[in-house]
Design an enzyme around this catalytic site. Structure first.
Site, PDB file in Angstrom:
ATOM      1  N   TYR A 278      97.587  11.692 -51.201  1.00 38.81           N
ATOM      2  CA  TYR A 278      98.468  12.224 -52.235  1.00 38.81           C
ATOM      3  C   TYR A 278      99.475  11.175 -52.719  1.00 38.81           C
ATOM      4  CZ  TYR A 278     102.444  14.087 -54.445  1.00 38.81           C
ATOM      5  OH  TYR A 278     103.459  14.238 -55.331  1.00 38.81           O
TER       6      TYR A 278
ATOM      7  N   GLU B 130     108.498  10.271 -53.336  1.00 37.39           N
ATOM      8  CA  GLU B 130     107.308  10.977 -52.875  1.00 37.39           C
ATOM      9  C   GLU B 130     107.340  11.252 -51.378  1.00 37.39           C
ATOM     10  OE1 GLU B 130     105.316  12.450 -54.688  1.00 37.39           O
ATOM     11  OE2 GLU B 130     105.795  11.560 -56.613  1.00 37.39           O
TER      12      GLU B 130
ATOM     13  N   ASP C 274      97.788  18.111 -54.337  1.00 34.57           N
ATOM     14  CA  ASP C 274      98.772  18.664 -53.412  1.00 34.57           C
ATOM     15  C   ASP C 274      98.710  20.178 -53.481  1.00 34.57           C
ATOM     16  OD1 ASP C 274      99.878  19.253 -55.829  1.00 34.57           O
ATOM     17  OD2 ASP C 274     101.915  18.864 -55.192  1.00 34.57           O
TER      18      ASP C 274
END
Length: 341
Positions: free
Chosen positions: A121, A39, A139
């Site tokens: 996020y 991520e 996002d």
DNA sequence: AAACCGGGGGC
DNA sequence: GCCCCAGGTTT
């Protein structure tokens, strides 16, 4: 309020995802370390660009502990070419924090959110993918997909937008399938509901998509801000001694913090070579560091003009410098220097 | 709320 | 050229 009669959106998009999803390494694990790593790498970065970095990181640092024990310079070197280097510094910092607190990642959104480099996020992604927490990821893809399917025209850069899209995603999310729903909506945005020229004719949501019905697909999501840019003019003064090239780490609080470049002169406007040569005698610039080539140099840049938000020119690893064609201005100084020696 | 931080790619 | 990308931190 959280109960819904119809999850048509979730059903359609999860069905689509089941059939169309890409097979990506971080989707075959629930290890928070690997999910977190992926991520961070994929923030503002496309899968195709981030994938080889992910593989290299997993190979070099198989565990959060090994990453925490690494030197920051080694982490940065592995990050070389990805941009947004604060991500790499936070990555390292975060690994240390996790190790210091027992070596395991937090298992919920709120605690994940406290980690350095982990915002809403990323915390939501880890919490849902690894621990099945029913928190939506918001996002760029989610903005785009929801804005179109539900015809939401709140400008996405406003504070209100985050809440609006968060609430909508939450509303559409089947609690029991939070992880799959989150992954599905992002994959859908990445592959089908793309920013430009989406192939709406073959979209599984064609009949339900409000933007499609109203012929507003190209106008959504609404984005109204244009970030201003300004030009900065960097004139690099390259010094060479034998095979060594003098470089300097950028320790000042400015762009490319911690990276390496050449001595430079920054000017307000574009200048003529002659003025610079007259004003900055290469003899006074600096001396050559002999240990340069063995140094953990991250980056070098040849860049005569630069736009801060959108740098022009290319970045090179140290190994590549020698093979570079020299920009004209820099060549001038090299010639002067050769005379010196 | 706005500024800052990159590199790559689509068109 | 312009805008986008599986954002977060700082001011």
């Amino acid at each position: 309020m959280n109960k819904k009669n119809s999850y048509f959106f979730a059903e359609k998009i999860i069905d689509w995802y089941t059939e169309q999803k890409r097979n990506l390494p971080w989707r075959n694990t629930k290890d928070p370390y690997k999910v977190w790593l992926s991520e961070i790498i994929l923030q503002q970065t496309r899968v195709a660009q981030g994938l080889p970095y992910y593989n290299r990181f997993v190979e070099n640092f198989p565990t959060v502990r090994s990453l925490a024990e690494a030197k920051e310079q080694d982490v940065l070197r592995l990050w070389q070419g990805l941009g947004y280097y604060s991500r790499a510094r936070n990555l390292h910092k975060c690994a240390k924090v996790v190790v210091a607190s027992g070596g395991t990642f937090p298992d919920n959104f709120l605690d994940l959110r406290k980690l350095p480099g982990v915002g809403d996020y990323t915390a939501a992604a880890i919490a849902s993918f690894c621990f099945d927490e029913a928190v939506p990821v918001v996002d760029g893809n989610v903005y785009r997909v929801l804005a179109r399917v539900f015809n939401i025209d709140v400008p996405i850069q406003t504070p209100k937008a985050r809440q609006t899209f968060f609430d909508k995603a939450k509303q559409e999310m089947p609690v029991e399938q939070a992880a799959t729903f989150n992954q599905a909506i992002m994959e859908f945005g990445a592959l089908q509901c793309v920013f430009k020229n989406p192939d709406c004719e073959k979209c599984v949501l064609k009949k339900k998509c409000e933007a499609w019905q109203h012929q507003r697909v190209e106008q959504l999501p609404v984005k109204e801000k244009k970030s201003k840019t300004r030009n900065r003019y960097f004139y690099y003064l390259v010094k060479k001694k034998g095979k060594a090239i003098y470089m300097k780490q950028r320790i000042e609080k400015d762009i490319w913090h911690g990276l390496y470049d050449f001595e430079l002169v920054e000017t307000e406007k574009e200048k003529k070579e002659k003025e610079l040569v007259a004003k900055y005698n290469p003899q006074k610039i600096s001396k050559v560091y002999k240990h340069l080539l063995s140094h953990q140099t991250i980056y070098a840049r040849f860049m005569l003009t630069s736009n801060v938000n959108k740098p022009q020119g290319k970045a090179y690893t140290l190994k590549q410098i020698e093979a570079l064609p020299k920009p004209r201005l820099i060549l001038q100084y090299l010639q002067d220097e050769e005379i010196l020696e």
